[in-house]
Design a protein around this motif. Structure first.
Motif, PDB file in Angstrom:
ATOM      1  N   ALA A 374       0.837  -1.197   0.000  1.00 52.86           N
ATOM      2  CA  ALA A 374       0.000   0.000   0.000  1.00 52.86           C
ATOM      3  C   ALA A 374       0.874   1.250   0.000  1.00 52.86           C
ATOM      4  O   ALA A 374       1.976   1.263   0.563  1.00 52.86           O
ATOM      5  CB  ALA A 374      -0.916   0.015   1.220  1.00 52.86           C
ATOM      6  N   LEU A 375       0.380   2.313  -0.601  1.00 55.62           N
ATOM      7  CA  LEU A 375       1.134   3.565  -0.659  1.00 55.62           C
ATOM      8  C   LEU A 375       1.406   4.115   0.739  1.00 55.62           C
ATOM      9  O   LEU A 375       2.415   4.789   0.958  1.00 55.62           O
ATOM     10  CB  LEU A 375       0.369   4.601  -1.498  1.00 55.62           C
ATOM     11  CG  LEU A 375       0.266   4.314  -3.004  1.00 55.62           C
ATOM     12  CD1 LEU A 375      -0.600   5.366  -3.675  1.00 55.62           C
ATOM     13  CD2 LEU A 375       1.656   4.281  -3.641  1.00 55.62           C
ATOM     14  N   ILE A 376       0.514   3.833   1.690  1.00 58.94           N
ATOM     15  CA  ILE A 376       0.676   4.392   3.032  1.00 58.94           C
ATOM     16  C   ILE A 376       1.486   3.473   3.947  1.00 58.94           C
ATOM     17  O   ILE A 376       1.619   3.752   5.132  1.00 58.94           O
ATOM     18  CB  ILE A 376      -0.689   4.698   3.677  1.00 58.94           C
ATOM     19  CG1 ILE A 376      -1.499   3.406   3.883  1.00 58.94           C
ATOM     20  CG2 ILE A 376      -1.464   5.698   2.826  1.00 58.94           C
ATOM     21  CD1 ILE A 376      -2.785   3.630   4.676  1.00 58.94           C
ATOM     22  N   TYR A 377       2.035   2.387   3.394  1.00 57.11           N
ATOM     23  CA  TYR A 377       2.765   1.457   4.251  1.00 57.11           C
ATOM     24  C   TYR A 377       3.970   2.100   4.951  1.00 57.11           C
ATOM     25  O   TYR A 377       4.154   1.881   6.165  1.00 57.11           O
ATOM     26  CB  TYR A 377       3.219   0.233   3.451  1.00 57.11           C
ATOM     27  CG  TYR A 377       3.978  -0.784   4.273  1.00 57.11           C
ATOM     28  CD1 TYR A 377       3.319  -1.584   5.209  1.00 57.11           C
ATOM     29  CD2 TYR A 377       5.358  -0.933   4.143  1.00 57.11           C
ATOM     30  CE1 TYR A 377       4.012  -2.518   5.974  1.00 57.11           C
ATOM     31  CE2 TYR A 377       6.055  -1.859   4.907  1.00 57.11           C
ATOM     32  CZ  TYR A 377       5.376  -2.644   5.816  1.00 57.11           C
ATOM     33  OH  TYR A 377       6.072  -3.559   6.581  1.00 57.11           O
ATOM     34  N   PRO A 378       4.809   2.889   4.274  1.00 57.42           N
ATOM     35  CA  PRO A 378       5.982   3.447   4.971  1.00 57.42           C
ATOM     36  C   PRO A 378       5.634   4.228   6.235  1.00 57.42           C
ATOM     37  O   PRO A 378       6.181   3.934   7.314  1.00 57.42           O
ATOM     38  CB  PRO A 378       6.646   4.314   3.895  1.00 57.42           C
ATOM     39  CG  PRO A 378       6.287   3.629   2.612  1.00 57.42           C
ATOM     40  CD  PRO A 378       4.871   3.162   2.817  1.00 57.42           C
ATOM     41  N   PRO A 379       4.716   5.207   6.178  1.00 58.55           N
ATOM     42  CA  PRO A 379       4.408   5.910   7.438  1.00 58.55           C
ATOM     43  C   PRO A 379       3.659   5.034   8.444  1.00 58.55           C
ATOM     44  O   PRO A 379       3.866   5.163   9.658  1.00 58.55           O
ATOM     45  CB  PRO A 379       3.545   7.100   6.987  1.00 58.55           C
ATOM     46  CG  PRO A 379       2.989   6.706   5.662  1.00 58.55           C
ATOM     47  CD  PRO A 379       4.035   5.851   5.027  1.00 58.55           C
ATOM     48  N   ALA A 380       2.802   4.147   7.962  1.00 57.88           N
ATOM     49  CA  ALA A 380       2.040   3.304   8.880  1.00 57.88           C
ATOM     50  C   ALA A 380       2.916   2.275   9.579  1.00 57.88           C
ATOM     51  O   ALA A 380       2.586   1.804  10.676  1.00 57.88           O
ATOM     52  CB  ALA A 380       0.913   2.595   8.129  1.00 57.88           C
ATOM     53  N   SER A 381       4.039   1.924   8.973  1.00 60.05           N
ATOM     54  CA  SER A 381       4.910   0.887   9.529  1.00 60.05           C
ATOM     55  C   SER A 381       6.047   1.432  10.378  1.00 60.05           C
ATOM     56  O   SER A 381       6.846   0.657  10.912  1.00 60.05           O
ATOM     57  CB  SER A 381       5.496   0.053   8.389  1.00 60.05           C
ATOM     58  OG  SER A 381       6.341   0.840   7.568  1.00 60.05           O
TER      59      SER A 381
END
Length: 567
Positions: A374-381
């Motif tokens: 997902a595009l939001i994986y880096p900040p969410a992880s």
């Protein structure tokens, strides 16, 4: 499935143009195809908490289809064989469902809107019982209420082909197309007969609590599957295949449904071999032509004569922790999370071959519900990146002198998961944590709720085999209080609010904010320890046509009615 049929037509036309059909006709079509999966098949009803964790969705997607199915990449695809679903303009989300006028079960009973009412009633969570201690619980043992709890009502005249589904004001579910999908629409006429009610619709509309209770009793357990003990009258099909028999010796046998109104299946007989079968032996004996299992889970496989590939799936391999017993305190759960060697487990067991730089299967999984592609994986992880695991000294300090024993259960035998538990035991021993392998051939994730294990090693929403979709719904609801798939009984009011808002939130910026908050909250509470995107081995016998790997809960059998094997 319209898309697959259209593709097949194009392939035939192309082959004719190239003059290839003569060569194909020189080969004989194999009349039966064996399909091996790494899960058990214990129920016809994939919507129950027990069914969702087993292989029901992989086995029955083309036996009990719905208005949509999960495609190879995880998105919901409309299935117009079942009928059509169209949004009615208005302030409140309203969807008009129209069942195929030719739709009929294999026992001759038409498909009707009663089936939709049963699905909604079973999943919406509104019908509850209160025990002598004042605790309430749903009477239907549904794995999840996702989406269905947002529906205000289903307008249906008993026996009609039309249903109007009206959502509650302000609850415009962004994933409504996944509702009433494959495996959700169970035969309401069978449930009504077993419950001794005139119809599911009239019983629900009249508020007959006793009748609803009897329907729930049957819905929960009445479609249980025991090898060699089937009353086939209880298992009619609304798809291209129906059950013919089920035994330990011969597997789960599906045959073409002569009442099916769509295109005939490409192969008249499919035999599904569950985990309990001797899969290496069945493959060697030539009884299996399709294999879809967790990579490294079954040792001794000989796949000569197959085209085999390893894929990163949409199932999140994880440890699901209890929130009682040894793990009642979040500090103990977090200490355990510190010592679990997440990076080492990914390196040793979490991928096959060279992992990609980004996306599914690229590294340690640092989220619970945001997909790694997902595009939001880096900040969410971000919160998980700092907790790579394998920190026994840190875990020992966090335990403050406690020396807990952690029993990890999973559906066995499973060679990869056995190695996973052994690696965790070795890594956590210096922290004073004793890890015990509690695998069993009859293991179910309910053991966590019952307190006979302290953790479950499984995939998304405790699925033992193929699991997950491209949407975060299952993973979110598996941690929402009151959900049937929340086996660890994790409860956090703020996280519940996040789940409920994400279900209806279309704005990507708001979804990002909520997702980051939710993932950070879960790292603080540690109800699960994510490990990696489960690698799966998919193999198709040479000469098998139309077989396409599916990295989701549907497994490679998602389009089994299109399979054709010529030799």
């Amino acid at each position: 499935m319209r898309i697959q049929r259209a593709t097949g037509v194009l392939l035939v036309v192309g082959a004719a143009a190239a003059g290839l059909l003569t060569g194909c006709s020189s080969q004989d079509q194999v009349p039966s195809i064996g399909y091996a999966i790494d899960n058990v098949i214990t129920t016809y009803n994939a919507g129950t908490s027990a069914g969702a964790a087993t292989g029901a969705k992989a086995a029955f997607a083309r036996v009990l289809p719905g208005f949509g199915y999960v495609g190879p990449e995880g998105a919901t695809v409309s299935d117009t064989d079942a009928g059509t679903a169209n949004v009615v303009p208005g302030e409140v989300l309203t969807v008009q469902y129209r069942l195929n006028p030719n739709g009929v079960y294999s026992d001759g009973t038409p498909t009707t809107c009663d089936d939709l009412v049963l699905a909604w009633t079973a999943h919406n969570g509104r019908f509850t019982l209160t025990d002598d201690k004042g605790a309430t619980a749903p009477v239907f043992d549904a794995a999840s209420s996702a989406g269905y709890s947002d529906i205000d009502r289903v307008d249906c005249q008993p026996g009609s082909k039309d249903a109007t589904v009206v959502f509650r004001p302000g609850r415009t579910d962004t994933n409504w197309r996944a509702l009433f999908g494959a495996g959700d629409l169970m035969p309401a006429h069978i449930a009504a007969k077993a419950a001794n009610v005139p119809s599911v619709v009239t019983t629900v509309q009249s508020g007959d609590q006793d009748g609803i209770g009897r329907i729930a009793d049957f819905w929960n357990t009445g479609w249980a599957l025991a090898a060699g003990q089937l009353d086939l009258s209880r298992f009619p099909s609304s798809g291209p295949y129906r059950i013919e028999s089920y035994s330990a010796e011969d597997g789960l046998v599906l045959v073409a449904n002569d009442k099916w109104w769509g295109d005939r299946p490409g192969t008249p007989r499919i035999v599904i071999w569950p985990k309990t079968a001797d899969l290496p032996g069945r493959i060697t004996a030539g009884a299996v032509q399709v294999v879809d299992i967790g990579s490294g889970s079954v040792p001794g496989l000989s796949l000569d004569g197959f085209t085999s590939t390893d894929i990163a799936s949409r199932s999140s391999e994880q440890l699901i922790l209890a929130t009682s017993g040894v793990f009642q305190a979040a500090t103990v759960r977090k200490a355990f999370g510190l010592c679990v060697p997440r990076s080492a487990l990914f390196d040793q067991l979490g991928h096959v071959g060279d992992p990609p730089e980004t996306g599914l299967g690229s590294g340690v999984l640092n989220t619970r519900f945001v997909a790694s592609d997902a595009l939001i994986y880096p900040p969410a992880s971000a919160a998980g990146v700092a907790l790579r695991g394998g920190d026994a000294p840190g875990a020992k300090v966090a335990l403050g002198g406690a020396t807990p024993t952690v029993r990890i259960g999973y559906l066995g035998p499973d060679d990869r998961r056995s190695k996973t538990v052994a690696a965790i035991a070795e890594a956590c021993k210096p922290a004073g944590i004793t890890v015990q392998d509690a695998a069993a051939a009859d293991f179910t994730p309910k053991a966590l709720r019952e307190g006979t294990v302290d953790a479950v090693l499984a995939g998304t929403a405790a699925g033992a085999g193929a699991a997950g979709t491209a949407e975060p719904t299952e993973a979110l609801y598996a941690l929402r209080a009151g959900s049937g798939s929340n086996y660890g009984n994790f409860s956090n009011p703020r996280f519940n609010d996040i789940v409920d808002q994400l279900a209806i939130e279309p704005n990507p910026d708001t979804r990002l904010t909520l997702s980051v908050e939710g993932e950070n909250l879960l790292w603080g509470e540690m109800p699960t320890v994510p490990l990696f995107d489960e690698p799966r081995t998919v193999a198709f016998a040479d000469g098998l046509r139309a077989a396409v790997p599916n990295r989701t809960e549907a497994g490679s059998g998602w389009n089994m009615d299109r399979w054709v094997l010529r030799r």
